[in-house]
Design a protein around this motif. Structure first.
Motif, PDB file in Angstrom:
ATOM      1  N   SER A 136      -7.931 -11.678  -2.308  1.00 17.26           N
ATOM      2  CA  SER A 136      -8.049 -10.212  -2.222  1.00 17.26           C
ATOM      3  C   SER A 136      -7.169  -9.518  -1.432  1.00 17.26           C
ATOM      4  O   SER A 136      -6.354 -10.352  -0.527  1.00 17.26           O
ATOM      5  CB  SER A 136      -9.572  -9.882  -1.791  1.00 17.26           C
ATOM      6  OG  SER A 136     -10.748 -10.193  -2.819  1.00 17.26           O
ATOM      7  N   SER A 137      -7.196  -8.251  -1.269  1.00 13.06           N
ATOM      8  CA  SER A 137      -6.300  -7.593  -0.133  1.00 13.06           C
ATOM      9  C   SER A 137      -7.121  -6.765   0.840  1.00 13.06           C
ATOM     10  O   SER A 137      -8.215  -6.329   0.277  1.00 13.06           O
ATOM     11  CB  SER A 137      -5.243  -6.499  -0.945  1.00 13.06           C
ATOM     12  OG  SER A 137      -4.399  -7.292  -1.800  1.00 13.06           O
ATOM     13  N   PHE A 138      -6.698  -6.654   1.949  1.00  8.80           N
ATOM     14  CA  PHE A 138      -7.877  -6.002   2.957  1.00  8.80           C
ATOM     15  C   PHE A 138      -7.057  -5.260   3.925  1.00  8.80           C
ATOM     16  O   PHE A 138      -5.928  -5.334   4.108  1.00  8.80           O
ATOM     17  CB  PHE A 138      -8.010  -7.176   4.042  1.00  8.80           C
ATOM     18  CG  PHE A 138      -8.999  -8.276   3.401  1.00  8.80           C
ATOM     19  CD1 PHE A 138     -10.278  -8.246   3.728  1.00  8.80           C
ATOM     20  CD2 PHE A 138      -8.418  -9.394   2.641  1.00  8.80           C
ATOM     21  CE1 PHE A 138     -11.263  -9.220   3.114  1.00  8.80           C
ATOM     22  CE2 PHE A 138      -9.482 -10.398   2.275  1.00  8.80           C
ATOM     23  CZ  PHE A 138     -10.630 -10.085   2.359  1.00  8.80           C
ATOM     24  N   VAL A 139      -7.665  -3.841   4.120  1.00  5.70           N
ATOM     25  CA  VAL A 139      -7.610  -3.255   5.390  1.00  5.70           C
ATOM     26  C   VAL A 139      -8.503  -3.672   6.232  1.00  5.70           C
ATOM     27  O   VAL A 139      -9.622  -3.782   5.937  1.00  5.70           O
ATOM     28  CB  VAL A 139      -7.527  -1.820   4.917  1.00  5.70           C
ATOM     29  CG1 VAL A 139      -7.557  -0.856   6.236  1.00  5.70           C
ATOM     30  CG2 VAL A 139      -6.486  -1.232   4.130  1.00  5.70           C
ATOM     31  N   LYS A 190      -2.898 -10.784   1.419  1.00  2.00           N
ATOM     32  CA  LYS A 190      -2.181  -9.386   1.908  1.00  2.00           C
ATOM     33  C   LYS A 190      -3.162  -8.731   2.540  1.00  2.00           C
ATOM     34  O   LYS A 190      -4.441  -8.590   2.299  1.00  2.00           O
ATOM     35  CB  LYS A 190      -1.557  -8.576   1.046  1.00  2.00           C
ATOM     36  CG  LYS A 190      -0.388  -9.428   0.182  1.00  2.00           C
ATOM     37  CD  LYS A 190       0.277  -8.540  -0.914  1.00  2.00           C
ATOM     38  CE  LYS A 190       1.531  -9.103  -1.710  1.00  2.00           C
ATOM     39  NZ  LYS A 190       1.978  -8.183  -2.599  1.00  2.00           N
ATOM     40  N   SER A 191      -2.727  -7.989   3.809  1.00  2.00           N
ATOM     41  CA  SER A 191      -3.556  -7.130   4.542  1.00  2.00           C
ATOM     42  C   SER A 191      -2.685  -6.081   5.131  1.00  2.00           C
ATOM     43  O   SER A 191      -1.357  -6.292   5.437  1.00  2.00           O
ATOM     44  CB  SER A 191      -4.423  -7.845   5.501  1.00  2.00           C
ATOM     45  OG  SER A 191      -3.740  -8.751   6.394  1.00  2.00           O
ATOM     46  N   LEU A 192      -3.570  -5.160   5.749  1.00  2.00           N
ATOM     47  CA  LEU A 192      -3.119  -4.063   6.665  1.00  2.00           C
ATOM     48  C   LEU A 192      -3.746  -4.215   7.778  1.00  2.00           C
ATOM     49  O   LEU A 192      -5.164  -3.983   7.745  1.00  2.00           O
ATOM     50  CB  LEU A 192      -2.725  -2.659   6.150  1.00  2.00           C
ATOM     51  CG  LEU A 192      -2.471  -1.800   6.952  1.00  2.00           C
ATOM     52  CD1 LEU A 192      -1.328  -0.763   6.270  1.00  2.00           C
ATOM     53  CD2 LEU A 192      -3.465  -0.913   7.757  1.00  2.00           C
ATOM     54  N   ILE A 193      -3.257  -4.317   9.086  1.00  2.00           N
ATOM     55  CA  ILE A 193      -4.246  -4.219  10.297  1.00  2.00           C
ATOM     56  C   ILE A 193      -4.447  -3.042  10.746  1.00  2.00           C
ATOM     57  O   ILE A 193      -3.207  -2.251  11.352  1.00  2.00           O
ATOM     58  CB  ILE A 193      -3.770  -5.238  11.517  1.00  2.00           C
ATOM     59  CG1 ILE A 193      -3.219  -6.610  10.931  1.00  2.00           C
ATOM     60  CG2 ILE A 193      -4.518  -5.144  12.551  1.00  2.00           C
ATOM     61  CD1 ILE A 193      -4.605  -7.442  10.615  1.00  2.00           C
ATOM     62  N   ALA A 239      -7.607   4.760   5.770  1.00  2.00           N
ATOM     63  CA  ALA A 239      -7.969   3.259   5.471  1.00  2.00           C
ATOM     64  C   ALA A 239      -8.069   3.303   3.994  1.00  2.00           C
ATOM     65  O   ALA A 239      -7.429   2.083   3.616  1.00  2.00           O
ATOM     66  CB  ALA A 239      -9.312   3.439   6.292  1.00  2.00           C
ATOM     67  N   LEU A 240      -8.495   4.095   3.300  1.00  2.00           N
ATOM     68  CA  LEU A 240      -8.536   3.710   2.006  1.00  2.00           C
ATOM     69  C   LEU A 240      -7.090   3.878   1.223  1.00  2.00           C
ATOM     70  O   LEU A 240      -6.717   3.124   0.468  1.00  2.00           O
ATOM     71  CB  LEU A 240      -9.149   5.082   1.288  1.00  2.00           C
ATOM     72  CG  LEU A 240     -10.795   4.973   1.447  1.00  2.00           C
ATOM     73  CD1 LEU A 240     -11.601   6.223   0.967  1.00  2.00           C
ATOM     74  CD2 LEU A 240     -11.460   3.687   0.976  1.00  2.00           C
ATOM     75  N   ARG A 241      -6.307   4.760   1.737  1.00  2.00           N
ATOM     76  CA  ARG A 241      -4.806   4.746   1.178  1.00  2.00           C
ATOM     77  C   ARG A 241      -3.898   3.512   1.943  1.00  2.00           C
ATOM     78  O   ARG A 241      -3.247   3.336   1.139  1.00  2.00           O
ATOM     79  CB  ARG A 241      -4.192   6.138   1.785  1.00  2.00           C
ATOM     80  CG  ARG A 241      -4.995   7.592   1.100  1.00  2.00           C
ATOM     81  CD  ARG A 241      -4.329   8.724   1.686  1.00  2.00           C
ATOM     82  NE  ARG A 241      -3.056   8.930   1.203  1.00  2.00           N
ATOM     83  CZ  ARG A 241      -2.043   9.658   1.946  1.00  2.00           C
ATOM     84  NH1 ARG A 241      -2.344  10.174   3.262  1.00  2.00           N
ATOM     85  NH2 ARG A 241      -0.804   9.890   1.609  1.00  2.00           N
ATOM     86  N   SER A 242      -4.442   3.067   2.987  1.00  2.00           N
ATOM     87  CA  SER A 242      -3.853   1.844   3.380  1.00  2.00           C
ATOM     88  C   SER A 242      -3.811   0.603   2.575  1.00  2.00           C
ATOM     89  O   SER A 242      -3.236  -0.326   2.495  1.00  2.00           O
ATOM     90  CB  SER A 242      -4.442   1.371   4.641  1.00  2.00           C
ATOM     91  OG  SER A 242      -3.720   2.444   5.689  1.00  2.00           O
ATOM     92  N   GLU A 295       4.528   5.934  12.628  1.00  2.00           N
ATOM     93  CA  GLU A 295       4.768   5.241  11.350  1.00  2.00           C
ATOM     94  C   GLU A 295       3.627   5.636  10.305  1.00  2.00           C
ATOM     95  O   GLU A 295       3.832   5.810   9.100  1.00  2.00           O
ATOM     96  CB  GLU A 295       4.752   3.563  11.546  1.00  2.00           C
ATOM     97  CG  GLU A 295       4.372   2.798  10.353  1.00  2.00           C
ATOM     98  CD  GLU A 295       5.940   2.576   9.864  1.00  2.00           C
ATOM     99  OE1 GLU A 295       7.021   3.292  10.209  1.00  2.00           O
ATOM    100  OE2 GLU A 295       5.943   1.689   8.985  1.00  2.00           O
ATOM    101  N   CYS A 296       2.471   5.835  10.963  1.00  2.00           N
ATOM    102  CA  CYS A 296       1.183   6.207   9.964  1.00  2.00           C
ATOM    103  C   CYS A 296       1.720   7.624   9.400  1.00  2.00           C
ATOM    104  O   CYS A 296       1.375   7.713   8.109  1.00  2.00           O
ATOM    105  CB  CYS A 296      -0.081   6.174  10.912  1.00  2.00           C
ATOM    106  SG  CYS A 296      -1.370   6.846   9.984  1.00  2.00           S
TER     107      CYS A 296
END
Ligand SMILES: NC(=O)c1ccc[n+]([C@@H]2O[C@H](COP(=O)([O-])OP(=O)(O)OC[C@H]3O[C@@H](n4cnc5c(N)ncnc54)[C@H](OP(=O)(O)O)[C@@H]3O)[C@@H](O)[C@H]2O)c1
Length: 338
Positions: A136-139, A190-193, A239-242, A295-296
Motif C-alpha cells: 500500500s501507499s502511506f501518509v 511508497k510514503s510521505l512523511i 494529509a488526504l491530498r498527500s 514546499e507544502c
C-alpha cells in the motif's frame, strides 16, 4: 454560537481542491488510529469529499474506539468503522486490503515513565502494519519537532535540514519514519512523511492552551517565543491530498500554517477578545520549534483558514462555553519531556 456540532461541520466540509484531488486518487482510503483528535473529522472529510465528487470509493476508520460516541458519528456519516488493536498482528491481518493508508496511530503523552509503551506504539506498530501492508501507499504522521531547535529568525527548519530529536517521544517518532524508509528500500513501499506542527481545533491546540492560561489567570511562559499552527480541517485536507504525493524514497513534508506566530502577540490578541488580562513569565530564547512549510504550500496551496480567523474562533468558542479536552500540546516544552 459555537457548538461541537458546528465545529465538526466546518472541519468536515471538503474544499473543491480536495474533491478534485480525490477524483484522481486510485482506490479506497484507510485511516489507522482514527479514534483520536484528528482522525474522526479526517474520516468524515474524506467520505464527504468522495460523496461530493461522485466518487465510488470507501473510507475505513480503524482504531480501538475507546470512545463509543466517535464510532456512532463516523457510521452516521458513511464511514466504514473497524475496531482493531493495532498492537496485535492477528487483528491487523483481518483488515481489508486497501491501497491508500493514513498512518496516524501513535503515543506522545505519558512518555516520561512510560517510555517502553511509547517506543512500542511509535516504532514497533509500524513494523506490524508494514508487514501486512507493504504494497500500500502511506501518509505517515510525524512531528516538526524531529529537527533540532532552529533560530527563531531562521524561518523554521527545512525538510533537508538534519534531524536531531530531543527526548524519547521525538526519538521514537523518528524511529517510525526510519521504519518506513526501511520498508521503502526492502519492498518499494511508497510514503510521505507528514511532519505536522500543531493542529488547532478549539477543544485542543496551542491557541486553546494559551487561552486556558489567560482564563485561569496563570502566567504564560514566553521562553519558547513563537510557534506555527494550522487549522485541523486544513491539516486533514493536506494529509488526504498527500496520498497523491507518496514516493520512494519517502518524501518528507513540513505541514503547518504560513505564519511564524509570536506567543506574546497571540496571547495579547486572545486576551483582548476574551476581555481578560494576561501575564507573562520567562525570557524569550533565541531558538524555537518552527518549521518552514514553503514546499507544502507550493505543492498544495495555502491553508484556507488564517491565523486571525483561528484566534477569533478560539476566543468565541470559549465565550460560548466550548469544552477544553485537556490534552495540552506542551508547545512550550523545549527539553523533549512529555
Ligand atoms: N494533533 C497535533 O497537533 C499533532 C502534531 C504533530 C503530530 N501529531 C501526530 O499525528 C497523529 C494524529 O494526531 P492526533 O492528535 O489525532 O493523535 P491522538 O489524539 O493521539 O490519536 C491517535 C489515536 O490512535 C488510537 N490508538 C492508540 N493506540 C491504538 C492501538 N493500539 N490500536 C488502534 N488504535 C490506537 C487512539 O484511539 P482509540 O482509543 O480509539 O484506539 C488514539 O486516540 C499522532 O500520531 C500524533 O502524535 C499530531
Amino acid at each position: 454560537m459555537w457548538t461541537k456540532q458546528k465545529l465538526h461541520e466546518i472541519l468536515c466540509e471538503p474544499s473543491e481542491r480536495l474533491v478534485e484531488d480525490m477524483k484522481r486518487l486510485d482506490g479506497d482510503i484507510m485511516i489507522l488510529g482514527a479514534g483520536g483528535k484528528m482522525g474522526p473529522t479526517m474520516s468524515i472529510l474524506a467520505a464527504n469529499a468522495f460523496r461530493k465528487g461522485g466518487i465510488d470509493h470507501k473510507v475505513y476508520a480503524v482504531s480501538r474506539f475507546s470512545d463509543s460516541s466517535v464510532r456512532k458519528e463516523l457510521e452516521d456519516n458513511g464511514v466504514n468503522v473497524i475496531s482493531c488493536d493495532l498492537e496485535k498482528a492477528e487483528e491487523i491481518a483481518k483488515l481489508p486490503d486497501v491501497k491508500n493508508i493514513v498512518f496516524m496511530v501513535g503515543r506522545k503523552f505519558g512518555t516520561d515513565g512510560g517510555e517502553a509503551l511509547t517506543w512500542g506504539m511509535n516504532a514497533a506498530v509500524p513494523v506490524l502494519v508494514l508487514e501486512r501492508f507493504h504494497d500500500s501507499s502511506f501518509v505517515v504522521f510525524s512531528s516538526g519537532n524531529v529537527y533540532d531547535l532552529p533560530e527563531a529568525s531562521s524561518g523554521g527548519s527545512l525538510e533537508t535540514d538534519k534531524v536531531r530529536p530531543i527526548g524519547e517521544y521525538t526519538q521514537s517518532v523518528l524511529a517510525r519514519e526510519r521504519i518506513f524508509d526501511y520498508y521503502a528500500r526492502r519492498y518499494g513501499t511508497k510514503s510521505l512523511i507528514f511532519r505536522l506542527d500543531y493542529s488547532i481545533a478549539l477543544e485542543y491546540g496551542v491557541l486553546a492552551d494559551i487561552a486556558k492560561k489567560i482564563v485561569d489567570g496563570k502566567p504564560l511562559s514566553i521562553e519558547n517565543s513563537c510557534f506555527n499552527c494550522i487549522w485541523q480541517g486544513d491539516a486533514n485536507e493536506y494529509a488526504l491530498r498527500s496520498l497523491l504525493l507518496v514516493d520512494n524514497p519517502p518524501k518528507r513534508l513540513n505541514v503547518s500554517g504560513p505564519e511564524t506566530n509570536g506567543v506574546k502577540a497571540t496571547a495579547l490578541k486572545l486576551a483582548k477578545l476574551l476581555g481578560k488580562e494576561v501575564t507573562f513569565e520567562g525570557e524569550p530564547s533565541s531558538n524555537a520549534y518552527l518549521v518552514n512549510c514553503g514546499e507544502c504550500h507550493k505543492l498544495m496551496g495555502y491553508p484556507r483558514t488564517s491565523i486571525d480567523t483561528m484566534i477569533e474562533y478560539q476566543a468565541q468558542w470559549i465565550l460560548d462555553g466550548g469544552e477544553y479536552i485537556n490534552k495540552p500540546t506542551h508547545f512550550e516544552e523545549r527539553k523533549g519531556s512529555y
